[in-house]
Design a protein around this motif. Structure first.
Motif, PDB file in Angstrom:
ATOM      1  N   SER A 114       0.828  -1.210   0.000  1.00  0.00           N
ATOM      2  CA  SER A 114       0.000   0.000   0.000  1.00  0.00           C
ATOM      3  C   SER A 114       0.864   1.263   0.000  1.00  0.00           C
ATOM      4  CB  SER A 114      -0.916   0.000   1.221  1.00  0.00           C
ATOM      5  OG  SER A 114      -0.172   0.264   2.396  1.00  0.00           O
ATOM      6  N   LYS A 115       2.082   1.154   0.541  1.00  0.00           N
ATOM      7  CA  LYS A 115       2.930   2.348   0.666  1.00  0.00           C
ATOM      8  C   LYS A 115       3.493   2.826  -0.666  1.00  0.00           C
ATOM      9  CE  LYS A 115       3.977   2.629   5.424  1.00  0.00           C
ATOM     10  NZ  LYS A 115       2.838   1.768   5.772  1.00  0.00           N
ATOM     11  N   THR A 116       3.810   1.873  -1.563  1.00  0.00           N
ATOM     12  CA  THR A 116       4.437   2.292  -2.825  1.00  0.00           C
ATOM     13  C   THR A 116       3.536   2.089  -4.041  1.00  0.00           C
ATOM     14  OG1 THR A 116       5.450   0.110  -3.021  1.00  0.00           O
ATOM     15  CG2 THR A 116       6.791   1.851  -2.001  1.00  0.00           C
ATOM     16  N   PHE A 117       2.412   1.417  -3.835  1.00  0.00           N
ATOM     17  CA  PHE A 117       1.545   1.085  -4.966  1.00  0.00           C
ATOM     18  C   PHE A 117       1.213   2.293  -5.851  1.00  0.00           C
ATOM     19  CE2 PHE A 117      -2.799   0.054  -6.619  1.00  0.00           C
ATOM     20  CZ  PHE A 117      -2.421  -0.967  -7.472  1.00  0.00           C
ATOM     21  N   PRO A 118       0.789   3.427  -5.273  1.00  0.00           N
ATOM     22  CA  PRO A 118       0.405   4.555  -6.141  1.00  0.00           C
ATOM     23  C   PRO A 118       1.570   5.141  -6.937  1.00  0.00           C
ATOM     24  CG  PRO A 118      -0.466   4.842  -3.916  1.00  0.00           C
ATOM     25  CD  PRO A 118       0.539   3.726  -3.855  1.00  0.00           C
ATOM     26  N   ASP A 119       2.827   4.779  -6.575  1.00  0.00           N
ATOM     27  CA  ASP A 119       3.971   5.298  -7.324  1.00  0.00           C
ATOM     28  C   ASP A 119       4.065   4.691  -8.724  1.00  0.00           C
ATOM     29  OD1 ASP A 119       4.496   6.524  -4.973  1.00  0.00           O
ATOM     30  OD2 ASP A 119       6.171   5.210  -4.390  1.00  0.00           O
ATOM     31  N   TYR A 120       3.349   3.608  -8.942  1.00  0.00           N
ATOM     32  CA  TYR A 120       3.473   2.913 -10.224  1.00  0.00           C
ATOM     33  C   TYR A 120       2.348   3.297 -11.196  1.00  0.00           C
ATOM     34  CZ  TYR A 120       7.225   0.502  -7.947  1.00  0.00           C
ATOM     35  OH  TYR A 120       8.400   0.237  -7.296  1.00  0.00           O
ATOM     36  N   PHE A 121       1.848   4.512 -11.058  1.00  0.00           N
ATOM     37  CA  PHE A 121       0.813   5.007 -11.969  1.00  0.00           C
ATOM     38  C   PHE A 121       1.265   6.311 -12.613  1.00  0.00           C
ATOM     39  CE2 PHE A 121      -1.264   2.025  -9.267  1.00  0.00           C
ATOM     40  CZ  PHE A 121      -2.270   1.453 -10.036  1.00  0.00           C
ATOM     41  N   PRO A 122       2.455   6.286 -13.283  1.00  0.00           N
ATOM     42  CA  PRO A 122       2.905   7.512 -13.944  1.00  0.00           C
ATOM     43  C   PRO A 122       1.969   7.862 -15.104  1.00  0.00           C
ATOM     44  CG  PRO A 122       4.235   5.653 -14.668  1.00  0.00           C
ATOM     45  CD  PRO A 122       3.340   5.141 -13.565  1.00  0.00           C
ATOM     46  N   ALA A 123       1.986   9.138 -15.495  1.00  0.00           N
ATOM     47  CA  ALA A 123       1.171   9.560 -16.639  1.00  0.00           C
ATOM     48  C   ALA A 123       1.512   8.683 -17.841  1.00  0.00           C
ATOM     49  CB  ALA A 123       1.452  11.025 -16.950  1.00  0.00           C
ATOM     50  N   GLY A 124       0.519   8.311 -18.614  1.00  0.00           N
ATOM     51  CA  GLY A 124       0.750   7.505 -19.807  1.00  0.00           C
ATOM     52  C   GLY A 124       0.691   6.014 -19.562  1.00  0.00           C
ATOM     53  N   SER A 125       0.519   5.599 -18.297  1.00  0.00           N
ATOM     54  CA  SER A 125       0.468   4.151 -18.033  1.00  0.00           C
ATOM     55  C   SER A 125      -0.984   3.688 -17.872  1.00  0.00           C
ATOM     56  CB  SER A 125       1.283   3.797 -16.788  1.00  0.00           C
ATOM     57  OG  SER A 125       0.693   4.342 -15.628  1.00  0.00           O
ATOM     58  N   MET A 136      -6.069  11.626  -8.453  1.00  0.00           N
ATOM     59  CA  MET A 136      -4.879  10.967  -7.908  1.00  0.00           C
ATOM     60  C   MET A 136      -4.788  11.106  -6.388  1.00  0.00           C
ATOM     61  SD  MET A 136      -2.333   9.005  -8.476  1.00  0.00           S
ATOM     62  CE  MET A 136      -1.831   8.845 -10.187  1.00  0.00           C
ATOM     63  N   ASP A 137      -5.207  12.255  -5.843  1.00  0.00           N
ATOM     64  CA  ASP A 137      -5.115  12.430  -4.390  1.00  0.00           C
ATOM     65  C   ASP A 137      -6.016  11.435  -3.660  1.00  0.00           C
ATOM     66  OD1 ASP A 137      -3.296  14.389  -4.733  1.00  0.00           O
ATOM     67  OD2 ASP A 137      -4.680  16.067  -4.399  1.00  0.00           O
ATOM     68  N   ASP A 138      -7.222  11.264  -4.188  1.00  0.00           N
ATOM     69  CA  ASP A 138      -8.143  10.316  -3.556  1.00  0.00           C
ATOM     70  C   ASP A 138      -7.620   8.893  -3.697  1.00  0.00           C
ATOM     71  OD1 ASP A 138     -10.743   9.598  -2.353  1.00  0.00           O
ATOM     72  OD2 ASP A 138     -11.075   8.613  -4.284  1.00  0.00           O
ATOM     73  N   PHE A 139      -7.046   8.599  -4.866  1.00  0.00           N
ATOM     74  CA  PHE A 139      -6.488   7.274  -5.105  1.00  0.00           C
ATOM     75  C   PHE A 139      -5.387   6.970  -4.090  1.00  0.00           C
ATOM     76  CE2 PHE A 139      -3.494   4.552  -7.643  1.00  0.00           C
ATOM     77  CZ  PHE A 139      -4.299   3.437  -7.701  1.00  0.00           C
ATOM     78  N   LYS A 140      -4.506   7.961  -3.881  1.00  0.00           N
ATOM     79  CA  LYS A 140      -3.427   7.782  -2.901  1.00  0.00           C
ATOM     80  C   LYS A 140      -3.981   7.639  -1.486  1.00  0.00           C
ATOM     81  CE  LYS A 140       0.325  10.033  -5.386  1.00  0.00           C
ATOM     82  NZ  LYS A 140       1.038  11.289  -5.609  1.00  0.00           N
ATOM     83  N   ALA A 141      -5.027   8.417  -1.188  1.00  0.00           N
ATOM     84  CA  ALA A 141      -5.621   8.349   0.150  1.00  0.00           C
ATOM     85  C   ALA A 141      -6.206   6.962   0.393  1.00  0.00           C
ATOM     86  CB  ALA A 141      -6.706   9.420   0.290  1.00  0.00           C
ATOM     87  N   LYS A 142      -6.790   6.378  -0.651  1.00  0.00           N
ATOM     88  CA  LYS A 142      -7.389   5.051  -0.484  1.00  0.00           C
ATOM     89  C   LYS A 142      -6.301   4.002  -0.250  1.00  0.00           C
ATOM     90  CE  LYS A 142     -12.013   5.262  -2.262  1.00  0.00           C
ATOM     91  NZ  LYS A 142     -12.265   6.703  -2.153  1.00  0.00           N
ATOM     92  N   ALA A 143      -5.173   4.134  -0.951  1.00  0.00           N
ATOM     93  CA  ALA A 143      -4.055   3.211  -0.723  1.00  0.00           C
ATOM     94  C   ALA A 143      -3.532   3.363   0.709  1.00  0.00           C
ATOM     95  CB  ALA A 143      -2.938   3.476  -1.735  1.00  0.00           C
ATOM     96  N   ALA A 144      -3.419   4.613   1.158  1.00  0.00           N
ATOM     97  CA  ALA A 144      -2.929   4.867   2.516  1.00  0.00           C
ATOM     98  C   ALA A 144      -3.894   4.286   3.553  1.00  0.00           C
ATOM     99  CB  ALA A 144      -2.757   6.373   2.732  1.00  0.00           C
ATOM    100  N   ALA A 145      -5.188   4.371   3.276  1.00  0.00           N
ATOM    101  CA  ALA A 145      -6.186   3.844   4.212  1.00  0.00           C
ATOM    102  C   ALA A 145      -6.023   2.335   4.368  1.00  0.00           C
ATOM    103  CB  ALA A 145      -7.594   4.172   3.715  1.00  0.00           C
ATOM    104  N   LEU A 146      -5.692   1.656   3.263  1.00  0.00           N
ATOM    105  CA  LEU A 146      -5.470   0.210   3.340  1.00  0.00           C
ATOM    106  C   LEU A 146      -4.266  -0.085   4.237  1.00  0.00           C
ATOM    107  CD1 LEU A 146      -6.062  -2.709   2.414  1.00  0.00           C
ATOM    108  CD2 LEU A 146      -4.531  -2.294   0.473  1.00  0.00           C
ATOM    109  N   GLY A 147      -3.183   0.680   4.054  1.00  0.00           N
ATOM    110  CA  GLY A 147      -1.979   0.474   4.871  1.00  0.00           C
ATOM    111  C   GLY A 147      -2.270   0.688   6.348  1.00  0.00           C
ATOM    112  N   LYS A 148      -3.025   1.737   6.619  1.00  0.00           N
ATOM    113  CA  LYS A 148      -3.339   2.061   8.007  1.00  0.00           C
ATOM    114  C   LYS A 148      -4.161   0.929   8.639  1.00  0.00           C
ATOM    115  CE  LYS A 148      -4.888   5.963  10.749  1.00  0.00           C
ATOM    116  NZ  LYS A 148      -6.194   6.555  10.901  1.00  0.00           N
ATOM    117  N   GLU A 149      -5.089   0.410   7.842  1.00  0.00           N
ATOM    118  CA  GLU A 149      -5.933  -0.668   8.354  1.00  0.00           C
ATOM    119  C   GLU A 149      -5.083  -1.898   8.672  1.00  0.00           C
ATOM    120  OE1 GLU A 149      -9.359  -1.109   5.891  1.00  0.00           O
ATOM    121  OE2 GLU A 149     -10.062  -2.861   7.000  1.00  0.00           O
ATOM    122  N   ALA A 150      -4.155  -2.236   7.744  1.00  0.00           N
ATOM    123  CA  ALA A 150      -3.282  -3.394   7.977  1.00  0.00           C
ATOM    124  C   ALA A 150      -2.439  -3.190   9.237  1.00  0.00           C
ATOM    125  CB  ALA A 150      -2.387  -3.616   6.753  1.00  0.00           C
ATOM    126  N   GLU A 151      -1.956  -1.956   9.433  1.00  0.00           N
ATOM    127  CA  GLU A 151      -1.129  -1.681  10.620  1.00  0.00           C
ATOM    128  C   GLU A 151      -1.931  -1.805  11.909  1.00  0.00           C
ATOM    129  OE1 GLU A 151       0.767   2.126   9.928  1.00  0.00           O
ATOM    130  OE2 GLU A 151       1.611   1.369   8.039  1.00  0.00           O
TER     131      GLU A 151
END
Lengths: 304, 148
Positions: free
Chosen positions: B70-81, B97-112
């Motif tokens: 969850s911590k690095t997942f959103p890094d793999y969505f560069p423009a054009g991909s 993108m901000d909401d997308f990143k927030a959702k990934a972060a929410a998953l990480g927080k839940e796992a923690e």
């Protein structure tokens, strides 16, 4: 003396009027009589709740973004994009003015099974009466009773945003003439009770075919490609094939399908996505036997 | 001897480089990441269903995997991909993108949060994966498109 030309013209006019009359009769709103809806008795509210979740009412009629118990407030306003324009789910809460609290069972029943509104007008088939027409009168009565127990909302939903000619409701009469039928979508030889119940849920209340079956240019479902997958009506991507021939779920067991509908997990522990998330939430509210019946039916239909 | 060592080292580097090239496309990297999350969920679901015995290490590893992804997942969505390599990414990711990143972060927080008081038995694991699955669905509802 009446000329031959005049006689011929008169014949053409009479023929034209006749055709117009036939066209009118074939395409006019066709509500069931009041008496059809009499004598159904006191609604079974628990069954009404089950019909409510099976029918997915909250998915289009709850406010956009509603969570948990908010989904029982049928305030309307959710946009539903389609190739014909954008529809907005109306308020169907029991509010007497903004909702349908002033309706009778007959008016509600005719909306559900004939696509006719309380003012006698054609309703757009974005409201899936083309599927709900298969619902039993008892289920309609029970659902009507259950809807009456839900909270009122005074929200006024936006009007549909449709370009010409789709903003002319008479055209819906043509659509009904061509496509509205309560006949089974597939013939199942030797279906057992579970498969028949699944057929009722999938082809009727669940209205699965509305998204999973491709349509003609005029928006009619193509029975020969029943549940074979279709373009996503809301934009990019596709709604998958869910017949036994499906590349994605064809290899799943009936138990896998029932489990997916209950938990949202595929056998590989991928999760449900897209519009199906909302559908799965509804399916999770049903008794297990309903999900098992849906799965049994999906395994029994022809592969596409 | 030294020569052999150099050749072996060169071969290893080449193999490593080859592996990097093959997995370099962001569409494929993120697909692999999601497969790891699916594997982690599957490991916990096996315990929850009683198909596998409860094992604290398996649960801990699974939750740690989900947290890491969850911590690095959103890094793999560069423009054009947004297309290619059978990606199921919705164009809405780049619109929000901000909401997308927030959702990934929410998953990480839940796992923690679950890691902090590790489920101690089969029932505990079952109680943990239900909400996790809903978090998966909440993101997939908006941001994943089926394309076939």
């Amino acid at each position: 003396m009446v000329s031959r030309v005049a006689k011929a013209s008169a014949s053409v006019i009479v023929l034209g009027l006749g055709l117009a009359g036939a066209f009118y009769l074939a395409t006019a709103p066709d509500a069931l009589p009041e008496s059809h809806w009499a004598g159904l008795g006191v609604p079974d509210l628990e069954n009404g709740r089950r019909v409510f979740w099976a029918g997915g009412c909250a998915s289009c009629h709850a406010a956009p973004g509603a969570k948990d118990d908010e989904r029982l407030v049928l305030a309307g306003g959710l946009p539903l994009k389609s190739p014909f324009g954008t529809f907005y789910g109306p308020n169907i809460s029991p509010d007497e003015t903004a909702g349908i609290g002033g309706w009778t069972l007959a008016e509600f029943g005719n909306a559900m099974k004939r696509g006719v509104g309380a003012a006698g007008e054609h309703l757009y088939p974005a409201f899936p009466y083309g599927s709900y027409i298969r619902a039993t009168d008892k289920d309609v009565n029970d659902l009507w009773g259950f809807l009456g127990t839900l909270p009122k909302s005074s929200n006024v939903a936006p009007p549909h945003d449709l370009p010409f000619p789709f903003n002319i409701r008479m055209g819906i009469g043509v659509w009904k003439f061509l496509y509205l039928t309560d006949a089974p979508r597939v013939a199942l030889a030797d279906a057992d009770d579970r498969q028949k119940h699944g057929q009722y849920l999938v082809e009727g209340l669940g209205h699965c075919g509305e998204c999973h079956t491709p349509r003609t240019e005029l928006g009619g479902l193509i029975d020969a490609e029943w549940l074979a997958g279709a373009p996503n009506p809301e934009g990019e991507g596709r709604v998958p094939d869910i017949t036994p021939g499906s590349k994605s779920i064809g290899s799943w067991s009936a138990g896998d399908i029932a489990s997916y509908l209950e938990t949202g997990f595929t056998p590989e522990y991928d999760s449900v996505g897209g519009s199906m998330v909302e559908v799965q939430r509804n399916m999770a509210m049903l008794p297990a036997e309903d999900r098992e019946a849906i799965a049994a039916y999906l395994k029994a239909i022809p592969a596409r | 001897m030294k020569f052999k060592a150099v050749v072996a080292a060169a071969m290893l580097v080449a193999m490593g480089a080859g592996a990097v090239v093959a997995a370099d496309e962001p569409q494929e990297v993120r697909q692999q990441m999601m497969k790891r999350v699916g594997g982690a969920m599957g490991a916990m679901a096996g315990i929850a269903k009683g198909e596998k015995p409860y094992d604290a290490e398996v649960v801990r590893t699974a939750l740690t995997t989900i947290d890491e992804v969850s911590k690095t997942f959103p890094d793999y969505f560069p423009a054009g991909s947004d297309t290619g390599f059978e990606t199921e990414a919705s164009p809405k990711i780049w619109e929000n993108m901000d909401d997308f990143k927030a959702k990934a972060a929410a998953l990480g927080k839940e796992a923690e949060t679950i890691l902090a008081s590790l489920p101690a038995d089969q029932a505990g694991v079952g109680a943990a994966i239900g909400p996790l699955g809903k978090t998966c669905g909440a993101c997939h509802e908006l941001y994943r498109l089926k394309k076939n």
